[in-house]
Design a protein around this motif. Structure first.
Motif, mmCIF file in Angstrom:
data_model
loop_
_atom_site.group_PDB
_atom_site.id
_atom_site.type_symbol
_atom_site.label_atom_id
_atom_site.label_comp_id
_atom_site.label_asym_id
_atom_site.label_seq_id
_atom_site.Cartn_x
_atom_site.Cartn_y
_atom_site.Cartn_z
ATOM 1 N N ALA A 245 0.822 -1.211 0.000
ATOM 2 C CA ALA A 245 0.000 0.000 0.000
ATOM 3 C C ALA A 245 0.853 1.257 0.000
ATOM 4 N N THR A 246 2.034 1.216 0.660
ATOM 5 C CA THR A 246 2.910 2.389 0.642
ATOM 6 C C THR A 246 3.520 2.601 -0.738
ATOM 7 N N ARG A 247 3.716 1.518 -1.481
ATOM 8 C CA ARG A 247 4.307 1.652 -2.819
ATOM 9 C C ARG A 247 3.300 2.167 -3.839
ATOM 10 N N GLU A 248 2.023 1.999 -3.547
ATOM 11 C CA GLU A 248 0.983 2.408 -4.492
ATOM 12 C C GLU A 248 0.268 3.680 -4.075
ATOM 13 N N ALA A 249 0.599 4.223 -2.906
ATOM 14 C CA ALA A 249 -0.091 5.425 -2.414
ATOM 15 C C ALA A 249 0.245 6.627 -3.279
ATOM 16 N N PRO A 250 -0.753 7.411 -3.705
ATOM 17 C CA PRO A 250 -0.491 8.571 -4.561
ATOM 18 C C PRO A 250 0.280 9.686 -3.855
ATOM 19 N N ASP A 251 0.273 9.695 -2.524
ATOM 20 C CA ASP A 251 0.981 10.732 -1.768
ATOM 21 C C ASP A 251 2.457 10.411 -1.569
ATOM 22 N N LEU A 252 2.912 9.251 -2.025
ATOM 23 C CA LEU A 252 4.292 8.831 -1.801
ATOM 24 C C LEU A 252 5.002 8.618 -3.127
ATOM 25 N N ARG A 253 6.244 9.111 -3.196
ATOM 26 C CA ARG A 253 7.057 8.850 -4.375
ATOM 27 C C ARG A 253 8.053 7.725 -4.139
ATOM 28 N N LEU A 254 8.173 7.277 -2.896
ATOM 29 C CA LEU A 254 8.978 6.108 -2.577
ATOM 30 C C LEU A 254 8.304 5.350 -1.455
ATOM 31 N N HIS A 295 9.489 6.094 8.541
ATOM 32 C CA HIS A 295 10.772 6.744 8.273
ATOM 33 C C HIS A 295 11.420 6.258 6.980
ATOM 34 N N ARG A 296 10.839 5.243 6.336
ATOM 35 C CA ARG A 296 11.421 4.678 5.111
ATOM 36 C C ARG A 296 10.819 5.261 3.844
ATOM 37 N N ILE A 297 9.733 5.973 3.953
ATOM 38 C CA ILE A 297 8.997 6.436 2.774
ATOM 39 C C ILE A 297 9.267 7.918 2.528
ATOM 40 N N ILE A 298 9.043 8.336 1.292
ATOM 41 C CA ILE A 298 9.260 9.737 0.910
ATOM 42 C C ILE A 298 7.982 10.276 0.289
ATOM 43 N N PRO A 299 7.413 11.347 0.835
ATOM 44 C CA PRO A 299 6.178 11.895 0.269
ATOM 45 C C PRO A 299 6.435 12.673 -1.016
#
Length: 350
Positions: A245-254, A295-299
């Motif tokens: 879900a974090t990889r497919e979220a539109p608010d995240l680029r990573l 802390h691993r994701i980038i918005p």
């Protein structure tokens, strides 16, 4: 240099001994850290999950005290590194020095050759020095001049950083942040805890009187016991769904990496064991999603302009992602029944 490699752990502990040993560590740390039981237990869970901890918060809330209290509660080797702009990679990993008596080079171990390494203000060192931790945090080894040295077990890096004052700091690169199993914030204490802190810390520092209540051998047994905690296939799939879900979220680029999925499950095993269970609940994954994944994701730029934090994005993904359906109500779930059938995925029985 003969050292126990990181995958050599001790035997399993019975349930009562595991609970007694883990509660003793938590109680000991709480002599120094007032009113932060959940934070203390999460820090211990990261240790038992064979991970590393990043403590990020404003100055003066007890980041370094938590790290040092955990280290002193275990009778094992501890080294503290004060990260500064002039710190060199060899100060961290070690260096080969020429010995004029033997006419040969000999290796002098750096600060990472300890069971617990406390890195204070890690983002004040240069990226070159920060990168010296990459190999030891992931592979539990250090390579200097072509020679590889294994680290002892348990091995844990507890790093602190201040997210407010950015002057003279170097942001942690993504590769390094991804190696930290969890990121936690201490937060301000409540009124009662702060009053107790004034009474207990006013004249002396309780950290000076703190004595070990465990040792490296017992911690190795705790780790071995955590490894045996059961994770049902449906729970594993739910962990994958959370990370996907974090990889497919539109608010995240990573989004989160496969390493994040693995560490999410490992930490969930530790949390389940600390709560007296030999199986992992989907609730464990939900509770750990923010500290392990945020802390691993980038918005994206738009999300940053909207001032959406990564914690809020992950919490929203957890809220929207449906839970597995074949659940029974947990005997540890004290919440009122809501008709959704929540409960544990119990281990397979022979």
């Amino acid at each position: 240099m003969t050292q126990q490699t990181w995958d050599e752990v001790g035997g399993l502990l019975p349930h009562d001994e595991f609970r007694a040993a883990s509660e003793a560590i938590v109680t000991n740390i709480e002599q120094v850290i007032e009113g932060k039981t959940a934070t203390v237990r999460l820090a211990l869970a990261v240790l038992l999950a064979e991970g590393h901890l990043l403590i990020e918060d404003v100055p003066g809330v007890g980041k370094t005290k938590l790290a040092k209290a955990l280290a002193r509660s275990i009778d094992c080797t501890v080294r503290r590194i004060q990260f500064t702009p002039d710190l060199l990679p060899s100060d961290v990993t070690g260096v080969s020095v020429y010995n004029q008596e033997t006419h040969d080079f000999e290796f002098r171990p750096g600060a990472v050759f300890a069971n617990l390494v406390v890195g204070d203000e890690i983002n004040r060192a240069s990226p070159k020095t920060q990168s010296a931790l990459l190999e030891c945090m992931e592979e539990r080894q250090v390579t200097v001049d072509g020679v590889t040295y294994q680290l002892q077990t348990p091995f844990m890096v507890i790093a602190t950083q201040n997210p407010i004052e950015m002057e003279g700091t170097y942001p942690l690169p993504e590769a390094q942040r991804d190696r930290f199993t969890a990121r936690i914030a201490m937060g301000y204490p409540d009124v009662g805890a702060e009053l107790a802190m004034l009474d207990g810390h006013g004249a002396t520092d309780p950290l000076d009187q703190l004595r070990p209540v465990s040792d490296a051998a017992i911690v190795r047994q705790l780790i071995a016991t955590v490894r045996q905690v059961h994770v049902a296939d449906a729970v594993k799939q739910y962990a994958i769904d959370l990370v996907t879900a974090t990889r497919e979220a539109p608010d995240l680029r990573l989004g989160a990496s496969p390493r994040a999925t693995l560490q999410l499950l490992r930490t969930a095993r530790a949390v389940a064991a600390l709560e007296g269970r030999d199986y992992v609940l989907p609730d464990d994954l939900q509770a750990l999603a923010v500290p392990v994944l945020a802390h691993r994701i980038i918005p994206t730029a738009d999300a940053q302009l909207a001032r959406r934090t990564t914690d809020a994005i992950v919490a929203e993904l957890v809220h929207r992602l449906p839970l597995p359906h074949d659940r029974k109500r947990s005997p540890y779930d004290t919440r009122p029944a809501s008709g959704n059938g929540r409960g544990p995925f119990e281990p397979r029985r022979p």
